[in-house]
Scaffold this motif. Structure first.
Motif, PDB file in Angstrom:
ATOM      1  N   VAL A 145       0.842  -1.199   0.000  1.00  0.00           N
ATOM      2  CA  VAL A 145       0.000   0.000   0.000  1.00  0.00           C
ATOM      3  C   VAL A 145       0.879   1.252   0.000  1.00  0.00           C
ATOM      4  CG1 VAL A 145      -1.721   1.294   1.315  1.00  0.00           C
ATOM      5  CG2 VAL A 145      -1.946  -1.172   1.079  1.00  0.00           C
ATOM      6  N   ASN A 146       1.995   1.213   0.716  1.00  0.00           N
ATOM      7  CA  ASN A 146       2.892   2.388   0.769  1.00  0.00           C
ATOM      8  C   ASN A 146       3.696   2.567  -0.518  1.00  0.00           C
ATOM      9  OD1 ASN A 146       2.044   2.936   3.358  1.00  0.00           O
ATOM     10  ND2 ASN A 146       3.711   1.783   4.305  1.00  0.00           N
ATOM     11  N   CYS A 147       3.839   1.525  -1.308  1.00  0.00           N
ATOM     12  CA  CYS A 147       4.609   1.616  -2.558  1.00  0.00           C
ATOM     13  C   CYS A 147       3.747   2.022  -3.751  1.00  0.00           C
ATOM     14  CB  CYS A 147       5.274   0.278  -2.858  1.00  0.00           C
ATOM     15  SG  CYS A 147       6.565  -0.207  -1.698  1.00  0.00           S
ATOM     16  N   ALA A 148       2.449   1.813  -3.649  1.00  0.00           N
ATOM     17  CA  ALA A 148       1.552   2.101  -4.780  1.00  0.00           C
ATOM     18  C   ALA A 148       1.546   3.596  -5.086  1.00  0.00           C
ATOM     19  CB  ALA A 148       0.145   1.629  -4.458  1.00  0.00           C
ATOM     20  N   ARG A 149       1.533   3.933  -6.362  1.00  0.00           N
ATOM     21  CA  ARG A 149       1.443   5.320  -6.813  1.00  0.00           C
ATOM     22  C   ARG A 149       0.326   5.425  -7.823  1.00  0.00           C
ATOM     23  NH1 ARG A 149       3.864   5.696  -2.828  1.00  0.00           N
ATOM     24  NH2 ARG A 149       5.883   6.609  -2.488  1.00  0.00           N
ATOM     25  N   PRO A 150      -0.486   6.450  -7.770  1.00  0.00           N
ATOM     26  CA  PRO A 150      -0.471   7.528  -6.785  1.00  0.00           C
ATOM     27  C   PRO A 150      -0.783   6.975  -5.391  1.00  0.00           C
ATOM     28  CG  PRO A 150      -2.428   7.675  -8.147  1.00  0.00           C
ATOM     29  CD  PRO A 150      -1.575   6.577  -8.719  1.00  0.00           C
ATOM     30  N   LYS A 151      -0.335   7.709  -4.376  1.00  0.00           N
ATOM     31  CA  LYS A 151      -0.511   7.265  -2.996  1.00  0.00           C
ATOM     32  C   LYS A 151      -1.974   7.009  -2.685  1.00  0.00           C
ATOM     33  CE  LYS A 151       3.411   8.812  -0.458  1.00  0.00           C
ATOM     34  NZ  LYS A 151       3.723   8.453   0.885  1.00  0.00           N
TER      35      LYS A 151
ATOM     36  N   HIS B 253      -4.892   6.954  -0.004  1.00  0.00           N
ATOM     37  CA  HIS B 253      -5.223   7.589   1.269  1.00  0.00           C
ATOM     38  C   HIS B 253      -6.348   6.873   1.994  1.00  0.00           C
ATOM     39  CE1 HIS B 253      -2.488  10.846   0.392  1.00  0.00           C
ATOM     40  NE2 HIS B 253      -3.043  10.960  -0.809  1.00  0.00           N
ATOM     41  N   LYS B 254      -6.939   5.877   1.345  1.00  0.00           N
ATOM     42  CA  LYS B 254      -7.984   5.072   1.971  1.00  0.00           C
ATOM     43  C   LYS B 254      -7.925   3.673   1.386  1.00  0.00           C
ATOM     44  CE  LYS B 254     -11.560   6.548  -1.251  1.00  0.00           C
ATOM     45  NZ  LYS B 254     -12.897   7.069  -1.406  1.00  0.00           N
ATOM     46  N   GLU B 255      -8.714   2.772   1.946  1.00  0.00           N
ATOM     47  CA  GLU B 255      -8.749   1.383   1.473  1.00  0.00           C
ATOM     48  C   GLU B 255      -9.154   1.354  -0.001  1.00  0.00           C
ATOM     49  OE1 GLU B 255      -8.363  -2.732   1.906  1.00  0.00           O
ATOM     50  OE2 GLU B 255      -7.939  -1.200   3.404  1.00  0.00           O
ATOM     51  N   PRO B 256      -8.332   0.721  -0.869  1.00  0.00           N
ATOM     52  CA  PRO B 256      -8.680   0.687  -2.290  1.00  0.00           C
ATOM     53  C   PRO B 256      -9.851  -0.261  -2.546  1.00  0.00           C
ATOM     54  CG  PRO B 256      -6.711  -0.590  -1.891  1.00  0.00           C
ATOM     55  CD  PRO B 256      -7.070   0.051  -0.584  1.00  0.00           C
ATOM     56  N   PRO B 257     -10.593  -0.054  -3.626  1.00  0.00           N
ATOM     57  CA  PRO B 257     -11.714  -0.945  -3.967  1.00  0.00           C
ATOM     58  C   PRO B 257     -11.193  -2.313  -4.426  1.00  0.00           C
ATOM     59  CG  PRO B 257     -11.370   0.656  -5.708  1.00  0.00           C
ATOM     60  CD  PRO B 257     -10.445   1.039  -4.576  1.00  0.00           C
ATOM     61  N   ASP B 258     -12.080  -3.292  -4.469  1.00  0.00           N
ATOM     62  CA  ASP B 258     -11.694  -4.643  -4.905  1.00  0.00           C
ATOM     63  C   ASP B 258     -11.224  -4.665  -6.352  1.00  0.00           C
ATOM     64  OD1 ASP B 258     -12.207  -5.781  -2.462  1.00  0.00           O
ATOM     65  OD2 ASP B 258     -14.208  -6.494  -3.002  1.00  0.00           O
ATOM     66  N   ASP B 259     -11.712  -3.745  -7.169  1.00  0.00           N
ATOM     67  CA  ASP B 259     -11.314  -3.714  -8.575  1.00  0.00           C
ATOM     68  C   ASP B 259     -10.214  -2.677  -8.833  1.00  0.00           C
ATOM     69  OD1 ASP B 259     -12.873  -1.485  -8.160  1.00  0.00           O
ATOM     70  OD2 ASP B 259     -14.031  -1.718 -10.007  1.00  0.00           O
ATOM     71  N   TRP B 260      -9.337  -2.457  -7.838  1.00  0.00           N
ATOM     72  CA  TRP B 260      -8.248  -1.479  -7.947  1.00  0.00           C
ATOM     73  C   TRP B 260      -7.322  -1.851  -9.099  1.00  0.00           C
ATOM     74  CZ3 TRP B 260      -2.910  -2.149  -7.313  1.00  0.00           C
ATOM     75  CH2 TRP B 260      -2.164  -0.970  -7.268  1.00  0.00           C
ATOM     76  N   LYS B 261      -6.939  -0.851  -9.896  1.00  0.00           N
ATOM     77  CA  LYS B 261      -5.998  -1.048 -10.999  1.00  0.00           C
ATOM     78  C   LYS B 261      -4.733  -0.270 -10.711  1.00  0.00           C
ATOM     79  CE  LYS B 261      -8.878   0.260 -14.290  1.00  0.00           C
ATOM     80  NZ  LYS B 261      -9.416   0.536 -15.609  1.00  0.00           N
ATOM     81  N   CYS B 262      -3.597  -0.850 -11.044  1.00  0.00           N
ATOM     82  CA  CYS B 262      -2.313  -0.177 -10.835  1.00  0.00           C
ATOM     83  C   CYS B 262      -2.158   0.974 -11.836  1.00  0.00           C
ATOM     84  CB  CYS B 262      -1.164  -1.174 -10.972  1.00  0.00           C
ATOM     85  SG  CYS B 262      -0.869  -1.791 -12.645  1.00  0.00           S
ATOM     86  N   ALA B 263      -1.181   1.824 -11.568  1.00  0.00           N
ATOM     87  CA  ALA B 263      -0.931   2.986 -12.434  1.00  0.00           C
ATOM     88  C   ALA B 263      -0.542   2.572 -13.850  1.00  0.00           C
ATOM     89  CB  ALA B 263       0.160   3.861 -11.821  1.00  0.00           C
ATOM     90  N   TYR B 264       0.117   1.424 -13.993  1.00  0.00           N
ATOM     91  CA  TYR B 264       0.504   0.953 -15.326  1.00  0.00           C
ATOM     92  C   TYR B 264      -0.746   0.638 -16.166  1.00  0.00           C
ATOM     93  CZ  TYR B 264       5.091   0.353 -13.182  1.00  0.00           C
ATOM     94  OH  TYR B 264       6.277   0.571 -12.527  1.00  0.00           O
ATOM     95  N   CYS B 265      -1.731  -0.009 -15.535  1.00  0.00           N
ATOM     96  CA  CYS B 265      -2.960  -0.346 -16.264  1.00  0.00           C
ATOM     97  C   CYS B 265      -3.789   0.897 -16.553  1.00  0.00           C
ATOM     98  CB  CYS B 265      -3.772  -1.371 -15.477  1.00  0.00           C
ATOM     99  SG  CYS B 265      -2.989  -2.999 -15.457  1.00  0.00           S
TER     100      CYS B 265
END
Length: 106
Positions: free
Chosen positions: A73-79, A81-93
């Protein structure tokens, strides 16, 4: 009196008109959409990497819903600030415009 110009036939080469290319056959549209593959939770986690994409360390990792990358969670960008959703996508996607996800088969 106007003159008739001879019409070139297939045997007479003409430099003014390019040869016609054969038209490719039309592709038929599929009547049925592609099958949706729904992964269970264990298969979803098994398809992801074991190490964080940023720091290359294991631990509690956040899985991208559209690719196999994982992040702390601390490495993900953009930072986050709250619990991500189940369908969270990384910055690359997000940058590549990837839609849907592996977990729900989209």
């Amino acid at each position: 009196r106007p003159r008739k110009t001879p019409v070139p036939d297939a045997t007479t080469p003409s430099s003014s008109t390019p040869p016609k290319r054969p038209t490719p056959p039309k592709r038929s549209k599929a009547k049925f959409p592609a099958p949706r593959i729904i992964l269970n939770e264990q298969d979803f986690f098994d398809q992801h990497n074991d190490l964080c994409e940023v720091c290359n360390h294991p631990g509690e990792l956040l899985c991208c819903a559209t690719c196999n990358l994982v992040f702390h969670v601390n490495c993900a960008r953009p930072k986050l600030h709250k619990e991500p959703p189940d369908d969270w996508k990384c910055a690359y996607c997000w940058a590549a415009g990837v839609m849907g996800g592996k977990k729900d088969g989209k």
